[in-house]
Design a protein around this motif. Structure first.
Motif, PDB file in Angstrom:
ATOM      1  N   GLY A   1       0.773  -1.228   0.000  1.00 42.41           N
ATOM      2  CA  GLY A   1       0.000   0.000   0.000  1.00 42.41           C
ATOM      3  C   GLY A   1       0.806   1.282   0.000  1.00 42.41           C
ATOM      4  N   GLY A   2       2.125   1.167   0.091  1.00 42.06           N
ATOM      5  CA  GLY A   2       2.939   2.374   0.048  1.00 42.06           C
ATOM      6  C   GLY A   2       2.972   2.972  -1.349  1.00 42.06           C
ATOM      7  N   GLY A   3       3.564   4.152  -1.452  1.00 42.88           N
ATOM      8  CA  GLY A   3       3.662   4.802  -2.749  1.00 42.88           C
ATOM      9  C   GLY A   3       3.973   6.269  -2.613  1.00 42.88           C
ATOM     10  N   LEU A   4       3.794   6.980  -3.724  1.00 40.86           N
ATOM     11  CA  LEU A   4       4.049   8.417  -3.790  1.00 40.86           C
ATOM     12  C   LEU A   4       2.712   9.155  -3.772  1.00 40.86           C
ATOM     13  N   VAL A   5       2.605  10.153  -2.905  1.00 41.87           N
ATOM     14  CA  VAL A   5       1.370  10.912  -2.791  1.00 41.87           C
ATOM     15  C   VAL A   5       1.720  12.366  -2.511  1.00 41.87           C
ATOM     16  N   GLN A   6       0.849  13.261  -2.933  1.00 39.82           N
ATOM     17  CA  GLN A   6       1.060  14.684  -2.651  1.00 39.82           C
ATOM     18  C   GLN A   6       0.652  15.007  -1.224  1.00 39.82           C
ATOM     19  N   ALA A   7       1.236  16.052  -0.696  1.00 36.71           N
ATOM     20  CA  ALA A   7       0.862  16.503   0.639  1.00 36.71           C
ATOM     21  C   ALA A   7      -0.645  16.753   0.702  1.00 36.71           C
ATOM     22  N   GLY A   8      -1.255  16.321   1.808  1.00 42.80           N
ATOM     23  CA  GLY A   8      -2.691  16.423   1.961  1.00 42.80           C
ATOM     24  C   GLY A   8      -3.448  15.194   1.496  1.00 42.80           C
TER      25      GLY A   8
ATOM     26  N   LEU B   1      -3.197   0.600   8.328  1.00 44.11           N
ATOM     27  CA  LEU B   1      -2.863   1.948   8.778  1.00 44.11           C
ATOM     28  C   LEU B   1      -3.423   2.922   7.746  1.00 44.11           C
ATOM     29  N   GLN B   2      -4.516   3.577   8.122  1.00 42.61           N
ATOM     30  CA  GLN B   2      -5.105   4.604   7.270  1.00 42.61           C
ATOM     31  C   GLN B   2      -4.402   5.913   7.571  1.00 42.61           C
ATOM     32  N   MET B   3      -3.814   6.508   6.552  1.00 46.09           N
ATOM     33  CA  MET B   3      -3.051   7.738   6.720  1.00 46.09           C
ATOM     34  C   MET B   3      -3.702   8.847   5.909  1.00 46.09           C
ATOM     35  N   ASN B   4      -4.195   9.853   6.586  1.00 46.25           N
ATOM     36  CA  ASN B   4      -4.854  10.998   5.949  1.00 46.25           C
ATOM     37  C   ASN B   4      -4.043  12.265   6.174  1.00 46.25           C
ATOM     38  N   ASN B   5      -4.320  13.267   5.343  1.00 44.99           N
ATOM     39  CA  ASN B   5      -3.628  14.556   5.457  1.00 44.99           C
ATOM     40  C   ASN B   5      -2.112  14.358   5.593  1.00 44.99           C
ATOM     41  N   LEU B   6      -1.576  13.601   4.690  1.00 46.79           N
ATOM     42  CA  LEU B   6      -0.146  13.282   4.757  1.00 46.79           C
ATOM     43  C   LEU B   6       0.714  14.519   4.565  1.00 46.79           C
ATOM     44  N   LYS B   7       1.858  14.517   5.247  1.00 43.19           N
ATOM     45  CA  LYS B   7       2.800  15.623   5.201  1.00 43.19           C
ATOM     46  C   LYS B   7       4.154  15.117   4.697  1.00 43.19           C
ATOM     47  N   PRO B   8       4.969  15.979   4.128  1.00 42.58           N
ATOM     48  CA  PRO B   8       6.292  15.534   3.656  1.00 42.58           C
ATOM     49  C   PRO B   8       7.110  14.854   4.747  1.00 42.58           C
ATOM     50  N   GLU B   9       6.932  15.271   5.993  1.00 47.63           N
ATOM     51  CA  GLU B   9       7.681  14.657   7.095  1.00 47.63           C
ATOM     52  C   GLU B   9       7.220  13.244   7.426  1.00 47.63           C
ATOM     53  N   ASP B  10       6.133  12.793   6.799  1.00 48.51           N
ATOM     54  CA  ASP B  10       5.700  11.402   6.958  1.00 48.51           C
ATOM     55  C   ASP B  10       6.468  10.460   6.033  1.00 48.51           C
ATOM     56  N   THR B  11       7.270  11.014   5.150  1.00 46.39           N
ATOM     57  CA  THR B  11       8.057  10.195   4.224  1.00 46.39           C
ATOM     58  C   THR B  11       9.005   9.282   4.993  1.00 46.39           C
ATOM     59  N   ALA B  12       8.915   7.980   4.733  1.00 46.39           N
ATOM     60  CA  ALA B  12       9.721   6.993   5.452  1.00 46.39           C
ATOM     61  C   ALA B  12       9.407   5.608   4.891  1.00 46.39           C
TER      62      ALA B  12
ATOM     63  N   GLN C   1       8.899  -6.577   5.687  1.00 42.31           N
ATOM     64  CA  GLN C   1      10.037  -6.101   4.911  1.00 42.31           C
ATOM     65  C   GLN C   1      10.008  -4.587   4.697  1.00 42.31           C
ATOM     66  N   GLY C   2       8.887  -3.980   4.984  1.00 42.65           N
ATOM     67  CA  GLY C   2       8.747  -2.531   4.861  1.00 42.65           C
ATOM     68  C   GLY C   2       8.152  -2.108   3.529  1.00 42.65           C
ATOM     69  N   THR C   3       7.495  -0.964   3.549  1.00 35.48           N
ATOM     70  CA  THR C   3       6.936  -0.378   2.331  1.00 35.48           C
ATOM     71  C   THR C   3       7.226   1.118   2.349  1.00 35.48           C
ATOM     72  N   GLN C   4       7.667   1.642   1.203  1.00 38.37           N
ATOM     73  CA  GLN C   4       8.079   3.049   1.125  1.00 38.37           C
ATOM     74  C   GLN C   4       6.871   3.952   0.958  1.00 38.37           C
ATOM     75  N   VAL C   5       6.817   4.990   1.767  1.00 41.44           N
ATOM     76  CA  VAL C   5       5.822   6.055   1.631  1.00 41.44           C
ATOM     77  C   VAL C   5       6.574   7.348   1.369  1.00 41.44           C
ATOM     78  N   THR C   6       6.245   8.007   0.268  1.00 46.56           N
ATOM     79  CA  THR C   6       6.877   9.269  -0.086  1.00 46.56           C
ATOM     80  C   THR C   6       5.792  10.315  -0.283  1.00 46.56           C
ATOM     81  N   VAL C   7       5.903  11.426   0.444  1.00 47.54           N
ATOM     82  CA  VAL C   7       4.933  12.506   0.366  1.00 47.54           C
ATOM     83  C   VAL C   7       5.631  13.727  -0.223  1.00 47.54           C
ATOM     84  N   SER C   8       5.146  14.177  -1.352  1.00 45.11           N
ATOM     85  CA  SER C   8       5.751  15.328  -2.007  1.00 45.11           C
ATOM     86  C   SER C   8       5.042  16.616  -1.594  1.00 45.11           C
ATOM     87  N   SER C   9       5.810  17.691  -1.552  1.00 41.54           N
ATOM     88  CA  SER C   9       5.234  18.982  -1.125  1.00 41.54           C
ATOM     89  C   SER C   9       4.679  19.752  -2.302  1.00 41.54           C
TER      90      SER C   9
END
Length: 124
Positions: free
Chosen positions: A8-15, A81-92, A116-124
């Motif tokens: 479920g990880g991936g790249l998402v914009q802030a918010g 883990l439902q993650m809403n209003n994501l911020k760039p500092e959530d990138t991990a 094994q982990g999944t990457q979450v990247t939040v762009s500003s």
């Protein structure tokens, strides 16, 4: 032995929002409390959200309170883990883990099994 596989990880914009899943197999899922943790390269792994064996109690890092929600489904042996209003500092890299201690401990050393982990990247 418990095997954990995150997705479920991936790249998402802030918010934006993402929903992480962790599928558990092996020993009885209901015998473990579960947690989501994250790690940024060069930093220590930190607790994000935890849920007790019974599912009745949940705990969150101050930085994600009100934005993230942890839940578990005993029928499918999955923790979310439902993650809403994501911020760039959530990138991990986000990891799920299982602990035989039913109270969902804060101490990472109490968790015996890790995915094994999944990457979450939040762009500003």
């Amino acid at each position: 032995q418990v095997q954990l596989v995150e997705s479920g990880g991936g790249l998402v914009q802030a918010g934006g929002s993402l929903r992480l899943s962790c599928a558990a197999s092996g020993r009885t899922f209901s015998s473990y409390s579960m947690g989501w943790f994250r790690q940024v390269s060069g930093k220590e792994r930190e607790s994000v959200a935890r849920i007790t064996l019974s599912g009745r109690n949940t705990y969150y890092a101050d930085s994600v309170k009100g934005r993230f929600t942890i839940s578990r489904d005993y029928a499918t042996n999955t923790v979310f883990l439902q993650m809403n209003n994501l911020k760039p500092e959530d990138t991990a890299v986000y990891y799920c883990a299982a602990s035989p201690a039913g109270y969902a401990p804060y101490d990472l050393s109490k968790y015996d099994y890790w995915g094994q982990g999944t990457q979450v990247t939040v762009s500003s």
